[in-house]
Design a protein around this motif. Structure first.
Motif, PDB file in Angstrom:
ATOM      1  N   UNK A  20       3.451 -11.055 -15.204  1.00  0.00           N
ATOM      2  CA  UNK A  20       2.129 -10.621 -14.617  1.00  0.00           C
ATOM      3  C   UNK A  20       1.243 -11.004 -15.656  1.00  0.00           C
ATOM      4  N   UNK A  21       1.567 -10.630 -17.182  1.00  0.00           N
ATOM      5  CA  UNK A  21       0.656 -10.680 -17.859  1.00  0.00           C
ATOM      6  C   UNK A  21       0.251 -12.267 -18.280  1.00  0.00           C
ATOM      7  N   UNK A  44      -0.499  -4.991 -10.281  1.00  0.00           N
ATOM      8  CA  UNK A  44       0.940  -4.537 -10.495  1.00  0.00           C
ATOM      9  C   UNK A  44       1.621  -4.374  -9.425  1.00  0.00           C
ATOM     10  N   UNK A  45       1.334  -3.841  -8.161  1.00  0.00           N
ATOM     11  CA  UNK A  45       2.058  -3.446  -7.085  1.00  0.00           C
ATOM     12  C   UNK A  45       2.190  -4.808  -6.123  1.00  0.00           C
ATOM     13  N   UNK A 103       0.809  -1.145   0.011  1.00  0.00           N
ATOM     14  CA  UNK A 103      -0.036  -0.111   0.009  1.00  0.00           C
ATOM     15  C   UNK A 103       0.602   1.198  -0.040  1.00  0.00           C
ATOM     16  N   UNK A 104       2.101   1.200   0.785  1.00  0.00           N
ATOM     17  CA  UNK A 104       2.924   2.394   0.711  1.00  0.00           C
ATOM     18  C   UNK A 104       3.527   2.737  -0.665  1.00  0.00           C
ATOM     19  N   UNK A 105       3.849   1.385  -1.311  1.00  0.00           N
ATOM     20  CA  UNK A 105       4.429   1.685  -2.532  1.00  0.00           C
ATOM     21  C   UNK A 105       3.374   2.261  -3.599  1.00  0.00           C
ATOM     22  N   UNK A 128       9.287   0.562  -9.444  1.00  0.00           N
ATOM     23  CA  UNK A 128       8.036   1.319  -9.396  1.00  0.00           C
ATOM     24  C   UNK A 128       7.700   1.668 -10.616  1.00  0.00           C
ATOM     25  N   UNK A 129       8.291   1.251 -11.616  1.00  0.00           N
ATOM     26  CA  UNK A 129       7.806   1.732 -13.181  1.00  0.00           C
ATOM     27  C   UNK A 129       6.826   0.621 -13.568  1.00  0.00           C
ATOM     28  N   UNK A 130       7.002  -0.666 -13.091  1.00  0.00           N
ATOM     29  CA  UNK A 130       6.188  -1.880 -13.689  1.00  0.00           C
ATOM     30  C   UNK A 130       4.984  -1.645 -13.894  1.00  0.00           C
ATOM     31  N   UNK A 131       4.251  -0.898 -12.925  1.00  0.00           N
ATOM     32  CA  UNK A 131       2.649  -0.443 -12.914  1.00  0.00           C
ATOM     33  C   UNK A 131       2.206   0.133 -14.416  1.00  0.00           C
TER      34      UNK A 131
END
Length: 405
Positions: free
Chosen positions: A312-313, A364-365, A50-52, A348-351
């Motif tokens: 993830x995909x 994503x997170x 959640x913090x991320x 942090x750029x994965x989303x």
């Protein structure tokens, strides 16, 4: 009280890699001893994720806007050939990562509602979704985690501020530094969060999840080795027409090794500057290209973003055609250039990349959290590739491949 304060300071300033490793081991041990106890600490992982989720949209927005706004006019003219090599190398890294992900597909143990897993129909739907996300309201984009919209507005604002007063640009730079500091504070709690994530994952899915992490890490490291030992030497050979391997091996040994342990391209800049001096490169060139490379030359980050996104995909069952994969490579390469200089910044750029496929920010997170679990090795290898490549391409642009004896 003083003793407790001193202990907290030691923990906060200690090796993050070692602390994460301890968190992973502790999480595995707890899950092996008591499933109920492991499930009871799951809130630590949820809190960390959640913090991320809270900090990532703001980080991307201010980081990109500040970087573009503060770019000096004419700064690129002295390093144009090196910039071209940086772009080619980063894009090639994303392509290699896509290829390996297709050859060795990986899935992850994630928990998400079915509604969050609606796959797009193909490249046309992806592009249609992309266009509407680009024109989203900037406030709404940040609130909903629409990273495509965030990136678009950050680029537009950065370009608009390019002609603003120096004081305004400095303000954005200060805000960027402040947000980066907040990110560092969040990441310092990664060991606790990963402890909760690992314990909960193994308690729910068993030790099969560790095999998934090992396979994912193998794909990541294989892609990085291919770039370091095959693609980069090929680029240097095409540029110079000379044997690239003496230069490549020297850069891996003298830049890559230190970057592997510091896990910071920025911290490795003095090492790279000294190496360029030993190679007798033009000081006016490398004094610009090395700091610039530490910011935008992110082959390892492009690999990380691509591989984890495709994992993830695969997990949510999205079919990816060749054109969508090519679009992902472009997005990953561009996103990598905006990766934060903090440890694990590329995660942090994965989303942003996941949003191309309709994957929710919640899912994503969770992938980002998995990245932190394997980051003990992944982030070190990524930084080693990023930093050593800065010198390799700078030397190649200067047509210098001989190494001092």
């Amino acid at each position: 009280m003083t003793t407790q304060t001193s202990l907290v300071k030691k923990l906060m300033s200690g090796s993050l890699v070692l602390q994460i490793l301890v968190g992973i081991i502790a999480g595995i041990a707890l899950a092996a001893v008591s499933t109920q106890a492991a499930l009871s600490v799951a809130f630590l992982g949820s809190l960390f994720v959640s913090a991320l989720k809270a900090v990532a949209p703001v980080l991307v927005f201010v980081l990109v806007a500040s970087s573009i706004a503060n770019q000096k006019k004419g700064e690129h003219t002295n390093v144009r050939p090196i910039l071209l090599l940086y772009v080619i190398g980063t894009f090639s890294s994303a392509l290699v990562a896509v290829t390996l992900s297709f050859l060795f597909p990986t899935t992850l143990a994630l928990t998400a509602p079915e509604a969050a897993m609606a796959p797009p129909g193909g490249i046309v739907e992806v592009l249609n979704t992309l266009l509407f996300k680009v024109v989203d309201n900037p406030i709404n984009a940040i609130l909903t985690g629409n990273f495509i919209g965030i990136l678009a507005w950050a680029v537009a604002l950065g370009l608009a501020l390019h002609k603003a007063a120096d004081s305004t640009k400095q303000m954005f730079h200060d805000v960027s530094e402040s947000v980066t500091l907040i990110v560092k504070m969040v990441i310092r709690f990664a060991p606790l969060g990963i402890f909760g994530l690992v314990a909960n994952t193994i308690a729910e899915t068993g030790f099969d999840a560790l095999a998934d992490y090992g396979r994912l890490l193998a794909v990541l490291l294989s892609a990085m080795l291919i770039i370091a030992l095959a693609v980069n030497p090929l680029i240097v050979f095409v540029k110079t027409g000379k044997n690239p391997y003496p230069l490549v091996f020297m850069c891996l040994r003298e830049s890559g090794v230190t970057a592997f342990f510091t896990r910071s391209s920025a911290a490795n800049v003095p090492v790279n500057l000294g190496l360029c001096d030993r190679l007798k490169l033009h000081e006016d060139t490398y004094s610009v290209s090395i700091p610039l490379g530490a910011t935008i030359n992110m082959a390892g980050a492009a690999i990380t973003i691509t591989v984890l996104t495709l994992a993830a995909v695969n997990t949510v069952g999205v079919e990816v055609d060749i054109w969508t994969a090519l679009l992902l490579s472009i997005v990953a390469a561009v996103s990598a250039c905006g990766a934060s200089g903090v440890a694990g910044g590329s995660l942090l750029l994965i989303p942003l990349a996941c949003s191309l496929f309709g994957i929710s920010n919640d899912v994503a997170m969770q992938v980002v959290a998995v990245g932190f679990i394997i980051g003990v090795v992944q982030d070190s290898a990524e930084t080693a590739l990023n930093s050593s490549t800065d010198v390799v391409f700078t030397a190649a642009a200067c047509n210098q491949t001989e190494v001092p004896k």
